[in-house]
Scaffold this active site. Structure first.
Site, PDB file in Angstrom:
ATOM      1  CD  GLU A  15      -3.148   0.551   0.263  1.00 55.10           C
ATOM      2  OE1 GLU A  15      -2.470   1.706  -0.019  1.00 55.10           O
ATOM      3  OE2 GLU A  15      -4.309   0.484   0.147  1.00 55.10           O
ATOM      4  CG  ASN A 143      -8.380   2.663   1.021  1.00 56.81           C
ATOM      5  OD1 ASN A 143      -7.128   2.475   1.368  1.00 56.81           O
ATOM      6  ND2 ASN A 143      -9.188   1.573   0.805  1.00 56.81           N
ATOM      7  CG  ASP A 191      -7.236   0.252  -2.094  1.00 60.86           C
ATOM      8  OD1 ASP A 191      -6.941   1.022  -1.237  1.00 60.86           O
ATOM      9  OD2 ASP A 191      -6.968  -0.888  -1.908  1.00 60.86           O
TER      10      ASP A 191
END
Length: 280
Positions: A15, A143, A191
């Protein structure tokens, strides 16, 4: 647009890619493995920092080191590697997720429940001195967060909503929330995001195997198809900020693609905005 392999890795939940111009490195995290990674595309050198808790994001600091969004709050690593808490706020069953640094140098840090219970997450603005201002409650999976080139708009994703929302920026706060773009049910979930120099918004599609660019008016402009099912976030990097780096995940897949968990790159995808280091 064609992707290339930047970093072969087996991240459970890669991420938060972030370009650090001071070091010429890409910073990214593996949330569930509690690791902060760096990668230098000039020579391929990498580093790995193990954190003591799940880490949702890591961003460069103005004076060197990192600010990290951890399970129990926001912490600081100094240039020497020493750690201290900036904001310690543990909540049972909750963890950190994505975060972004605003143009004024504050960290906007998101959280979510481990069980992804609706409304269990937050978005909070953390100033350089550690003071916190609640921006959003009743969030499920906080997110992607980013700002327009002129700093007057903020884009935000609460993933299960399948929308990218936009706010007007009002000083240190935001107002007038509205839908900027939506993702159809068969295309995955939005996302992480990145905003480019033209005001385009690039969105990684979890379970959608792609990154999309939405033009400044919210219309779908480009789609980058990827071999992995779960891209998680994207960021522009490289000396000229023209290469789009994409983190990916292996988590939750019985037979993930061999590149799942790696960092991919689309050379010359566009031109990104210079990032702002955390002021604290």
């Amino acid at each position: 647009m064609k992707y290339e392999l930047a970093v072969r890795e087996w991240a459970e939940l890669g991420e938060g890619p972030t370009w650090d111009p001071a070091s010429g490195r890409l910073i990214w995290v593996d949330i569930l493995s509690s690791r902060v990674h760096t990668y230098d595309p000039a020579d391929g050198r990498r580093t790995v920092l193990a954190t003591e808790q799940h880490v949702g994001a890591a961003k460069p600091r103005a004076g060197g080191g990192l600010v990290v969004n951890l399970r129990d709050g926001v912490g600081l690593y100094g240039p020497d590697g020493g750690f201290r808490w900036l904001l310690h706020d543990p909540v049972a069953g909750r963890r950190a997720n994505d975060a972004a640094v605003a143009p004024d140098g504050a960290l906007w840090a998101g959280t979510m429940r481990y069980d992804e219970a609706p409304g269990g997450g937050t978005l909070t603005r953390i100033a350089a001195d550690g003071s916190a201002t609640a921006i959003l409650g009743d969030v499920t999976v906080s997110n992607g967060t980013g700002w327009s080139p002129d700093g007057r708009l903020m884009y935000y994703i609460d993933t299960p909503s399948r929308t990218v929302d936009v706010f007007d920026v009002d000083g240190q706060l935001v107002r007038n929330r509205r839908k900027f773009a939506s993702v159809e049910a068969d295309a995955g979930f939005p996302d992480g995001l990145a905003v480019d120099a033209e005001g385009g918004v690039w969105v990684a599609l979890w379970d959608g195997g792609a990154v999309r660019r939405y033009a400044a008016d919210g219309s779908l402009d480009q789609v980058v198809e990827l071999p992995v099912r779960r891209p998680t976030a994207c960021a522009f990097g490289g000396p000229d900020l023209i290469d789009l780096y994409i983190t990916t995940a292996r988590a939750g897949q019985a037979a993930p693609h061999p590149l799942a968990g790696s960092v991919l790159v689309v050379p010359g995808a566009g031109r990104g905005l210079p990032g702002t280091p955390f002021a604290g």
